[in-house]
Every structure is written in C-alpha cells, then in structure tokens.
Design a protein around this motif. Sequence first.
Motif, short mmCIF file in Angstrom:
data_model
loop_
_atom_site.label_atom_id
_atom_site.label_comp_id
_atom_site.label_asym_id
_atom_site.label_seq_id
_atom_site.Cartn_x
_atom_site.Cartn_y
_atom_site.Cartn_z
N LYS A 6 -26.93 10.17 18.90
CA LYS A 6 -27.28 8.95 18.16
C LYS A 6 -26.35 8.84 16.97
N ARG A 7 -25.10 8.51 17.29
CA ARG A 7 -24.09 8.46 16.24
C ARG A 7 -24.36 7.31 15.26
N LEU A 8 -23.78 7.44 14.07
CA LEU A 8 -24.00 6.48 12.99
C LEU A 8 -22.71 5.73 12.70
N ILE A 9 -22.81 4.40 12.56
CA ILE A 9 -21.64 3.59 12.21
C ILE A 9 -21.92 2.84 10.91
N PHE A 10 -21.03 3.02 9.93
CA PHE A 10 -21.06 2.21 8.71
C PHE A 10 -20.13 1.01 8.90
N PHE A 11 -20.64 -0.19 8.62
CA PHE A 11 -19.82 -1.39 8.59
C PHE A 11 -19.72 -1.82 7.12
N VAL A 12 -18.51 -1.90 6.58
CA VAL A 12 -18.31 -2.26 5.18
C VAL A 12 -17.41 -3.48 5.11
N ASP A 13 -17.96 -4.58 4.59
CA ASP A 13 -17.21 -5.84 4.54
C ASP A 13 -16.62 -6.06 3.15
N ASP A 14 -15.48 -6.75 3.11
CA ASP A 14 -14.80 -7.15 1.86
C ASP A 14 -14.36 -5.94 1.02
N VAL A 15 -13.78 -4.93 1.65
CA VAL A 15 -13.36 -3.74 0.91
C VAL A 15 -12.25 -4.05 -0.09
N HIS A 16 -11.55 -5.16 0.10
CA HIS A 16 -10.47 -5.51 -0.84
C HIS A 16 -10.99 -5.75 -2.25
N LYS A 17 -12.31 -5.97 -2.40
CA LYS A 17 -12.88 -6.24 -3.72
C LYS A 17 -13.15 -4.97 -4.52
N LEU A 18 -12.90 -3.81 -3.94
CA LEU A 18 -13.19 -2.56 -4.63
C LEU A 18 -12.26 -2.32 -5.82
N ASP A 19 -10.97 -2.57 -5.63
CA ASP A 19 -10.00 -2.24 -6.68
C ASP A 19 -8.65 -2.79 -6.25
N GLU A 20 -7.60 -2.39 -6.96
CA GLU A 20 -6.25 -2.73 -6.55
C GLU A 20 -5.99 -2.17 -5.14
N PRO A 21 -5.11 -2.81 -4.35
CA PRO A 21 -4.93 -2.39 -2.95
C PRO A 21 -4.68 -0.90 -2.76
N GLU A 22 -3.77 -0.31 -3.54
CA GLU A 22 -3.45 1.10 -3.33
C GLU A 22 -4.61 2.01 -3.70
N VAL A 23 -5.35 1.64 -4.76
CA VAL A 23 -6.53 2.42 -5.15
C VAL A 23 -7.58 2.35 -4.04
N THR A 24 -7.76 1.17 -3.48
CA THR A 24 -8.73 1.00 -2.40
C THR A 24 -8.31 1.81 -1.17
N ARG A 25 -7.03 1.76 -0.84
CA ARG A 25 -6.55 2.53 0.33
C ARG A 25 -6.76 4.03 0.11
N ASP A 26 -6.46 4.50 -1.11
CA ASP A 26 -6.68 5.92 -1.40
C ASP A 26 -8.15 6.29 -1.21
N PHE A 27 -9.03 5.42 -1.67
CA PHE A 27 -10.46 5.70 -1.51
C PHE A 27 -10.86 5.71 -0.04
N LEU A 28 -10.33 4.75 0.73
CA LEU A 28 -10.66 4.72 2.16
C LEU A 28 -10.18 5.98 2.87
N ARG A 29 -9.01 6.49 2.46
CA ARG A 29 -8.54 7.75 3.04
C ARG A 29 -9.51 8.88 2.69
N GLU A 30 -9.90 8.93 1.42
CA GLU A 30 -10.82 9.98 0.95
C GLU A 30 -12.16 9.87 1.69
#
Length: 708
Positions: A123-147
């Motif tokens: 019973k795997r779990l899926i997170f759906f996260v919309d509008d991630v571009h609103k988190l921060d500047e693009p590179e900061v957001t990408r770094d967070f998504l990698r983390e």
Amino acid sequence: MPRMREDEFYSVLQAVDDGVQTVHISGQPGVGKSTFLEDLEDELSEWYRTRVLYVREGNTPTTLSQDLLIEARDAVGTLSALINRATGVSVGIGPVSGGVSTDDRARHLRKLASLSESVNEYKRLIFFVDDVHKLDEPEVTRDFLRELSSTLGENVHLITAGRLTFEDADYTVHLETFSREETANYLQEEYPNVDDETIDGVYENLEGHPYYLGLLREAAGDDSTFELPTEDTRDFIERAYLDSMSAEEEEFIRKTAGLAELDEAICSAVLDDVSSTQARRILDSLSTKAVVQELGRSEDTGDRVFKVHDLFQEFLYEQLDNPEQLHRAAFQYYAGRLYDEVEGSEAPMLEGFVYGLLGNAHLEEIYDGDPEVEQFREEVDRLEFEPHERLQLMFGYAPYAPTPGDQSATLLALELDDYTEWIRGLEPEDDGEELKFEFVGVLFDLMRATVRPNSDVDFEESSVEIYESTLQRVEDFDFVAFFDEDEQDAAQIIPDMLRLCVHVSAHRDLEEGERDGEHLAAAYDVLEKYGLNRVAIEGVIDNCRELAEEYEAGEQAEEMIEGQMEEFFGQFDQDDATRNTLIRMQSDLYSEMMELANSAFTAMISESDRLLEFIHECGDSLEQADNPFFVAAWYSFAAHVYRMFAPNADSTRELEEAAQHYAEVRMEYEEDLDNPIYEIEEFEVYDMDFPDLMNEIASSDGDRQLTE
C-alpha cells in the motif's frame, strides 16, 4: 480526460507502476498542470494511498516539509506515527546547526524519512504537491526537491507540479499549450459539430491556451457558436465566463476577489447580506466551476476551503469597485478571531499571531504598506469592542501589529493610557466601588509606566511622573479595605508590595546618570519591614547573575525562538498565505517552546549539579534574613520544580527536607509574633499551585538536546 493529454497521462501512470519514485510536471500558468495532477490523483487513489498538498505564495520549504510530515503521519496510521514521535529516529539527513538543535526543515525531513520507511510495498504512498514554484527562487526550490526526494522511503512517491522545470526528477512531463489539432479535439469533445472555421478562429485568438479554452467552453454552455472579438479576446472570455454564472454566484465571486482563500466563515463575514449557510451553498455551487478549486478543510473551523484560479482572481480583483471595503471587512473578521483565541489566555502572544498576521495582510492592502499607529488604532475603533475587550485584543495583537519601525510598545502604551483613563472616568456607586476602581487604576499605572521606556513617543506624562503619582495614591487610599474582612490581615502587605514594585521599576527606568539610589534604598526599606535584609537580597542577586553568565540555555532559547519567528514572519513576504499552514506553524511553535522549556528544566535538574549548587547558595544567602519564611519558601519552590521534572531524583528529596526544616524554624519564629501575616502551618511543602502554562511545560515531551 481530454484526448490530447492521454499520452502524457498514461506515461506517468506507467512510470509510477514501474516504481519511478519522483515525477515532475511543468508548464506555463493556466496550461492545465493542476487539472493533470488532480486527474492523476483520482486515478492512482484506486491503488495507492494518496495525499494532496497545495503550495501558496509565502510558503517555504520548511512549511512544506512540516505539512508533508503531518500528512505522512495521517496516512501511515496512529501507531506508526506515535512510534515515530516517541523515538524521533534520525537518519542523518540535512545539516546540523549549532545551539539548540538541527534546523527545523532538516528535523521535519528526518522524521519524514523515518516514518516513510514504515510504508509497505503493498500500500504505497504518493504525495501530490501542486505549485511548487511558489516555494522560493527556482534554484532554492530545486535544491529542496532534491533533498526531499532523497529523504523518502522506497515505497513513497512524490509527484510535483509547477512552472519551473526540474530535470533531476526520475520522470518529467512538460505540458505545452494545445496545438491546432488538440484545440479541435478539445472543442469537439463538447461540441461534435463545431466547424473548422470556428476552430481556426478560437485557435488563432487563444493560441491553444487551455485555461481560456476551458473558460470559453464552460461559458458557451449549450451554444456551439463562439463569437470572438478581434481584440481583448481573453478579457472577453473572462467576462463571458462570469455571465455564464448565476447572478448570485457572480456577485459572490466578484466581491470576494481579494481573499486568498474562501470558506463560509470569512465569506459571510465580509459580505453583509450573505449568511454562513448561503455562503456554504454558493461555494458548493462554485466548486463545480473550472476556476474554483477545493483545497480541503480548514483546521480551525473544519469548513471546506476553496481557491480561485490565480489568473481569474487577478481579472476579478481588477474589477473590484471598492477593494478597501473588502480588506477592511477581512481585517475585522481576523481581529475578531484573534480576540476569541486570546481571551483568558496565559500566553496571548503565542496564541494570537495567526489571525493577527492574516489580518495584517489586509491592513497593508488598505494603506499600501504598514499603517501608522493612529491609523491602526482607528481600524480597531471600528470593531466597537468594550474597553476591556479591546485591551485583551491588544495584548495579543500589539507585538505583531504592522506599524512602521516596530512601534508595538508605543501602541500598547497608548492603549494602556486610554484604558486607565476609562477606569478613572467610571462613576462609582459607593465607596467600595471607588476603592476598587482606584486599586485597578494603580495596577494599570504600573503597567503603562513600565511600557513607556520602550516607546519612542514623548508622552505628556513620563514614567517617572506616573511612579510618583502612584506612590501618592498608595498613601491616599486604604487599599487593605478593598479586601474582604477575613482577608485583611494578610492584605496588610499589599500597599508595601505596590510601593516595592514602584521603587524597583522607577530605579530600573532611570538612566544610569540619573540614578541617585533613592528608589533602590526605598525598596530595601520596604523589604526590611518583613525581615528580608539587604545582605540576603544582594547575595541572591549575585548568585543569579553568576548562574546567568555560566548557563547558555537562555541564549539557545532565544536563538530557537528567533529562528521560529523569522520563519513564521517569512510567510508574509507575500500577501497570500494558506491559513492551515499558519495554524500548523503556530501549533508547532507553541509546542517547540514548551519542549524547549521542558528540556531546559530537565537538563538543568537532571544533567548538572550546578543548579543544585545555585539553589543552596541562594538558600545560604536567604538564611541571613531575619525572617526564616523566605528561605523556607525558596526551598519549597525549588523542591516543587524538581518534583515536576525529576520526581525520583535524590536532590528532590534533599530539597523537600530543607524546605521542611526551615518551615519548622519559621514556626518557632512565629511564636514571638503577635499577629503574623502568614502562618507557616498553611505552608505547602508537598503541594503548590502552578499556572497551567508551567504544568504544560512539565508535561511536554522535551526532546531538545541542550548543552550542559
């Protein structure tokens, strides 16, 4: 599902089925990312556990990581969540900061990593996260998504959507505007007989933009003829879309265009002629429209919460006749909610700031920035609170009021002046009520004088002048008579306690060069009356100073609180913020502070002999006082604190024995007194009433790691 997106849709389904862990969907505003994500969630929820999160302007990676942790706990189940909370297992993700603990985001992610390991493959779990571009500047957001991606267990998937690209995802989909063929397919789904000329006109004017195509299709209803003007096509479609709504729906969505989120409570508050029931019914109806999206339920009211598509909301806001009226009504709603939260609270500043900051966003719209202090007070005037209600509101709101240059102290000083003046303007019915008003007035005189030094306003009456007039009032009024007859013997101390507070405060508020020692000497004279001499007092003060210099928990607490508050205030870099996230942050901040206090007490009591040494040093100083009550009270208090945080420690029993010993010494002392103010037989060595806040600290799960 529109046919032109079927290839992308089924490719994502296949990728997830193949075990791909991270998927990212990118595209320009209105291209259909949210709809695509919702359709995926609808399909995949048949086979997986799914959780959907929406990022709003002003959210940060830290708040999203916290929300993901909360959703994971909910998805995994109570038992696993409790085990995770209790163990706080760390897998070493994220940097460790100095001072109190790891930074909050890393701590949330460590707990998320631990919790996600308990998700099984069946019973795997899926997170759906919309509008991630609103988190921060693009590179900061990408770094967070990698983390974030590296944090999740193998049976947890992450599907994100936003305007930015993220090539490090295991699988990516970029959604473009529709081609001419896709536009035809889109229209022909609803209108099979639409002709090529109409399709060409629609495609040429709208350039295949899904958002405007969706509005056009809904606005047209059963009419398959699209009459598009040659200019301002997109504005025309938005107006036509409004025309397709009922008059009630159109008026409702127009008048609420300045609200970041819509629920029945705030909509009925800002619209004079709409009840909560009517608001709920209209929101239900609007939720079927392409431009209105349901976000879930509010954590404070339980009501369903909706948002209007960003592009359509911008269009509506530009049409508002009186945005100031809307923002003022919203501010009044949040101020009322703040009052409900802080009324009777022991910690109004901790419990009031969610609604205070939400209200601030609307005040700043009214004044195009921070209002001046008097402008803020005028807005509060409109709330028509009773004086005591208004002051309670200000105790919770003043620290967060959006005044230029942080003039919260000035704001509170002015409010206290007004309240004290109101008390003194009341007409007493008899001498007893007159004494009551005067006693309360003296207490507020002390409070308003204490606040003045932190203000940058030149008041007509200085703090020193208030202290002087307060001392005169203490001489002029018999405040002992304010108490019931059976309490008056013990109340003999009250006038002296008022004098003591005045002298200590006045000495503190004087500038270094202005202090002649008069107030300090007067304070010592008051204490001498009760058998507490200067040598004993100064010994305790010196011990406290020495401990403060050695122990850094205060600095650690300050660092943690400042970090939490900076994170919290960071939510308001933008006007738009999700209330649920702020409520969660407030709850988290409150818990963090309770846990830190618990950890501080526990660390001092359980992990260091220095505190016990300090207690005995202060006891030795207080033993030099003529009256043994003070040393008995000191050891009793220390024993109570130890009992709360280290009930089984040998030092706890040691302090209890010391308290009992000095209580017996006090009993002998009382034998020579004709009328003791306090009889030691009433002294509770083994039981003491602490404020609820102290009990909450003691029961908190303080897992912070403090330096010794």
